[in-house]
Design a protein around this motif. Structure first.
Motif, PDB file in Angstrom:
ATOM      1  N   HIS A 108      -5.115   5.875  -2.674  1.00 48.05           N
ATOM      2  CA  HIS A 108      -4.218   5.127  -1.782  1.00 48.05           C
ATOM      3  C   HIS A 108      -2.844   4.961  -2.416  1.00 48.05           C
ATOM      4  O   HIS A 108      -1.818   5.104  -1.756  1.00 48.05           O
ATOM      5  CB  HIS A 108      -4.787   3.740  -1.470  1.00 48.05           C
ATOM      6  CG  HIS A 108      -5.842   3.743  -0.403  1.00 48.05           C
ATOM      7  ND1 HIS A 108      -5.709   4.442   0.769  1.00 48.05           N
ATOM      8  CD2 HIS A 108      -7.051   3.117  -0.331  1.00 48.05           C
ATOM      9  CE1 HIS A 108      -6.787   4.241   1.521  1.00 48.05           C
ATOM     10  NE2 HIS A 108      -7.623   3.453   0.867  1.00 48.05           N
ATOM     11  N   ARG A 119      -1.565   3.473   6.409  1.00 48.13           N
ATOM     12  CA  ARG A 119      -2.883   2.939   6.056  1.00 48.13           C
ATOM     13  C   ARG A 119      -3.016   2.765   4.534  1.00 48.13           C
ATOM     14  O   ARG A 119      -3.452   1.726   4.053  1.00 48.13           O
ATOM     15  CB  ARG A 119      -3.944   3.923   6.582  1.00 48.13           C
ATOM     16  CG  ARG A 119      -5.357   3.662   6.155  1.00 48.13           C
ATOM     17  CD  ARG A 119      -6.289   4.670   6.840  1.00 48.13           C
ATOM     18  NE  ARG A 119      -7.461   4.979   6.037  1.00 48.13           N
ATOM     19  CZ  ARG A 119      -8.599   4.281   6.096  1.00 48.13           C
ATOM     20  NH1 ARG A 119      -8.712   3.252   6.904  1.00 48.13           N
ATOM     21  NH2 ARG A 119      -9.622   4.612   5.344  1.00 48.13           N
TER      22      ARG A 119
ATOM     23  N   ARG B  78      -5.978   6.861  10.130  1.00 49.77           N
ATOM     24  CA  ARG B  78      -4.726   6.103  10.205  1.00 49.77           C
ATOM     25  C   ARG B  78      -4.970   4.617  10.419  1.00 49.77           C
ATOM     26  O   ARG B  78      -4.063   3.808  10.242  1.00 49.77           O
ATOM     27  CB  ARG B  78      -3.871   6.620  11.372  1.00 49.77           C
ATOM     28  CG  ARG B  78      -3.552   8.100  11.276  1.00 49.77           C
ATOM     29  CD  ARG B  78      -2.740   8.529  12.474  1.00 49.77           C
ATOM     30  NE  ARG B  78      -1.368   8.026  12.379  1.00 49.77           N
ATOM     31  CZ  ARG B  78      -0.378   8.712  11.818  1.00 49.77           C
ATOM     32  NH1 ARG B  78      -0.601   9.904  11.322  1.00 49.77           N
ATOM     33  NH2 ARG B  78       0.837   8.207  11.759  1.00 49.77           N
ATOM     34  N   GLN B  79      -6.182   4.275  10.847  1.00 45.87           N
ATOM     35  CA  GLN B  79      -6.393   2.890  11.266  1.00 45.87           C
ATOM     36  C   GLN B  79      -6.491   1.944  10.068  1.00 45.87           C
ATOM     37  O   GLN B  79      -7.020   2.287   9.023  1.00 45.87           O
ATOM     38  CB  GLN B  79      -7.644   2.778  12.158  1.00 45.87           C
ATOM     39  CG  GLN B  79      -8.984   2.885  11.441  1.00 45.87           C
ATOM     40  CD  GLN B  79      -9.333   4.314  11.032  1.00 45.87           C
ATOM     41  OE1 GLN B  79      -8.515   5.232  11.096  1.00 45.87           O
ATOM     42  NE2 GLN B  79     -10.555   4.523  10.582  1.00 45.87           N
ATOM     43  N   VAL B  80      -5.936   0.767  10.238  1.00 45.68           N
ATOM     44  CA  VAL B  80      -6.093  -0.303   9.250  1.00 45.68           C
ATOM     45  C   VAL B  80      -7.191  -1.203   9.789  1.00 45.68           C
ATOM     46  O   VAL B  80      -6.978  -1.944  10.730  1.00 45.68           O
ATOM     47  CB  VAL B  80      -4.774  -1.086   9.083  1.00 45.68           C
ATOM     48  CG1 VAL B  80      -4.979  -2.284   8.172  1.00 45.68           C
ATOM     49  CG2 VAL B  80      -3.689  -0.176   8.533  1.00 45.68           C
ATOM     50  N   LEU B  84     -11.140  -1.285   5.314  1.00 52.12           N
ATOM     51  CA  LEU B  84     -10.018  -1.005   4.416  1.00 52.12           C
ATOM     52  C   LEU B  84      -9.539  -2.301   3.744  1.00 52.12           C
ATOM     53  O   LEU B  84      -9.318  -2.349   2.536  1.00 52.12           O
ATOM     54  CB  LEU B  84      -8.867  -0.364   5.205  1.00 52.12           C
ATOM     55  CG  LEU B  84      -7.668   0.063   4.358  1.00 52.12           C
ATOM     56  CD1 LEU B  84      -7.860   1.477   3.836  1.00 52.12           C
ATOM     57  CD2 LEU B  84      -6.368  -0.007   5.149  1.00 52.12           C
TER      58      LEU B  84
END
Lengths: 144, 138
Positions: A108, A119, B78-80, B84
């Motif tokens: 990340h 994200r 792409r999703q938060v 996560l």
């Protein structure tokens, strides 16, 4: 906030960062893989055919890095303050958390920020903030 | 060939972590301790790595195959979401407690430091726990 200038190592840290960036670039452009260490390591725990060897080789390279470093010069300091109990709890949290959150400082942090992923930027902000908060609580509230 | 290149890349990555100071938990905690005497070094590790990384990913975005002919897929998520957020919180707490994240812990394991060995074993237990929670005992 006060800066500890004596501990500050701008050049070796910047240089180390560039070397890490080159490794990320090489794994991406040669192997087509993201150099996210928790992901590479975690994937070893559920092996699929044809997917095991490069992961094991990458991890072995990381483990062997200090052996190569030693050939060139003395290893940098490695001081582990926490006791065994704290290390065990922390290790489980890091293992579980990086797999649940799909990434760590490399996947990340370095790779995600490099490809401008929102994200990954959110994940990085969260674990950095939580890291800052944890150290604050431990050093300035609990061990005060 | 792909395994050999992964081995070399792992080595280079580890040398970068050592040079940058990431493998010393005391230094990492010095970076995370904003209220103490703050050591900003590790921000430069990140800065150095990302500045090279941006170039690599910009180049890679136009390709579907790596230079060695392996498929090149960039992450598509792409999703938060909750996973996560909660996962990153747990990771941040563990990182702040020990000063180790996964890469530096593996490098430290190579030095044979007993505390690094314990941390890595615990980390593998955590990762295995994730597999069990996700897929059940297999």
């Amino acid at each position: 906030m006060t800066i500890n200038w004596e501990a500050f190592t701008p050049w070796s840290s910047l240089g180390g960062g560039v070397v890490i960036g080159l490794a990320v670039a090489a794994l991406l452009l040669l192997n087509g893989k993201i150099a996210g260490i928790s992901g590479v390591l975690g994937g070893l725990l559920r092996p699929r055919s044809g997917d095991f060897l490069w992961r094991a080789a990458f991890v072995l390279g990381l483990v062997a890095a200090s052996w190569i470093y030693r050939l060139i010069g003395p290893l940098p300091a490695l001081y582990i303050e926490s006791n065994y109990f704290i290390l065990s709890v922390a290790g489980v949290l890091v293992g579980l958390g990086t797999r649940y959150g799909s990434g760590c400082t490399s996947g990340h942090g370095v790779c995600g920020l490099s490809r401008l992923s929102i994200r990954s930027s959110v994940a990085t902000m969260i674990f950095m903030t939580t890291g800052f908060a944890t150290v604050y609580v431990v050093r300035h509230l609990v061990l005060r | 060939m792909l395994a050999l290149s992964a081995l070399c890349v792992g080595l280079i990555f580890g040398l970068g972590l050592l040079l940058g100071g990431m493998t010393d938990p005391a230094k990492v905690l010095g970076f995370l301790d904003l209220a103490g005497g703050w050591d900003p070094s590790l921000a430069l590790v990140m800065g150095g790595a990302v500045s090279v990384g941006v170039l690599a990913f910009t180049f890679a975005k136009r390709r579907t195959q790596s230079l060695l002919g392996a498929p090149l897929h960039l992450p598509t998520a792409r999703q938060v979401d909750r996973r996560l957020v909660l996962g990153s919180i747990a990771f941040g707490v563990g990182w702040g407690l020990a000063g180790f994240c996964p890469g530096p812990a593996l490098v430290a394991l190579g030095t044979g430091a007993p505390k690094a060995v314990v941390f890595v074993i615990a980390m593998l237990v955590g990762m295995r726990l994730f597999e069990i929670l996700e897929r059940g005992l297999k």
